[in-house]
Design a protein around this motif. Structure first.
Motif, PDB file in Angstrom:
ATOM      1  N   GLN A  61      42.991  40.691  42.373  1.00 51.27           N
ATOM      2  CA  GLN A  61      44.089  39.827  42.805  1.00 51.27           C
ATOM      3  C   GLN A  61      43.636  38.776  43.809  1.00 51.27           C
ATOM      4  O   GLN A  61      44.139  37.659  43.817  1.00 51.27           O
ATOM      5  N   ARG A  62      42.643  39.102  44.628  1.00 50.29           N
ATOM      6  CA  ARG A  62      42.141  38.145  45.625  1.00 50.29           C
ATOM      7  C   ARG A  62      41.626  36.859  44.990  1.00 50.29           C
ATOM      8  O   ARG A  62      41.650  35.802  45.614  1.00 50.29           O
ATOM      9  N   ASP A  63      41.134  36.958  43.749  1.00 53.61           N
ATOM     10  CA  ASP A  63      40.627  35.768  43.048  1.00 53.61           C
ATOM     11  C   ASP A  63      41.577  35.300  41.959  1.00 53.61           C
ATOM     12  O   ASP A  63      41.181  34.529  41.070  1.00 53.61           O
ATOM     13  N   GLY A  64      42.814  35.763  41.992  1.00 56.75           N
ATOM     14  CA  GLY A  64      43.806  35.296  41.036  1.00 56.75           C
ATOM     15  C   GLY A  64      43.799  36.009  39.696  1.00 56.75           C
ATOM     16  O   GLY A  64      44.465  35.580  38.759  1.00 56.75           O
ATOM     17  N   TRP A  65      43.049  37.097  39.577  1.00 52.71           N
ATOM     18  CA  TRP A  65      43.002  37.864  38.334  1.00 52.71           C
ATOM     19  C   TRP A  65      44.042  38.976  38.384  1.00 52.71           C
ATOM     20  O   TRP A  65      44.358  39.495  39.449  1.00 52.71           O
ATOM     21  N   ARG A  66      44.540  39.351  37.211  1.00 52.38           N
ATOM     22  CA  ARG A  66      45.459  40.479  37.097  1.00 52.38           C
ATOM     23  C   ARG A  66      44.811  41.525  36.205  1.00 52.38           C
ATOM     24  O   ARG A  66      44.374  41.229  35.090  1.00 52.38           O
TER      25      ARG A  66
END
Length: 93
Positions: A61-66
């Motif tokens: 989530q920190r890099d925008g991934w789910r």
């Protein structure tokens, strides 16, 4: 008598089995634009799918991934066979 007890304690500690490393392979996505990736990550104990899901969801989530799903948790024995497929996401998260 104390030196013998101390030596015994040290030897018993050394005789304990080493903790095996735990890894998980997973799939993740990011939107705008749509990106998908397969990756392999090291997971701290306990080596369970539920624990891997919790750890990976936060890291990704920190890099925008789910996180989409954790495929499997495994030890060192399964690591090398997944290296090529994971590419840049091999032990990245």
């Amino acid at each position: 008598m104390r030196p013998v007890m101390a030596l015994t304690a040290v030897l018993m500690t050394l005789a304990l089995p080493a903790q095996a490393a735990c890894y998980a392979d997973y799939k993740a996505r990011r939107d705008n634009p749509l990106e998908l990736h397969y990756g392999v990550a090291q997971i701290s104990e306990p080596c369970t799918r539920a624990n891997a899901e919790a750890q990976l969801a936060a890291r990704l989530q920190r890099d925008g991934w789910r996180l989409l799903n954790v495929l499997q948790v495994f030890d060192d024995g399964g690591l090398d066979s997944r290296r090529g497929a994971a590419g840049q996401f091999f032990l990245r998260y």
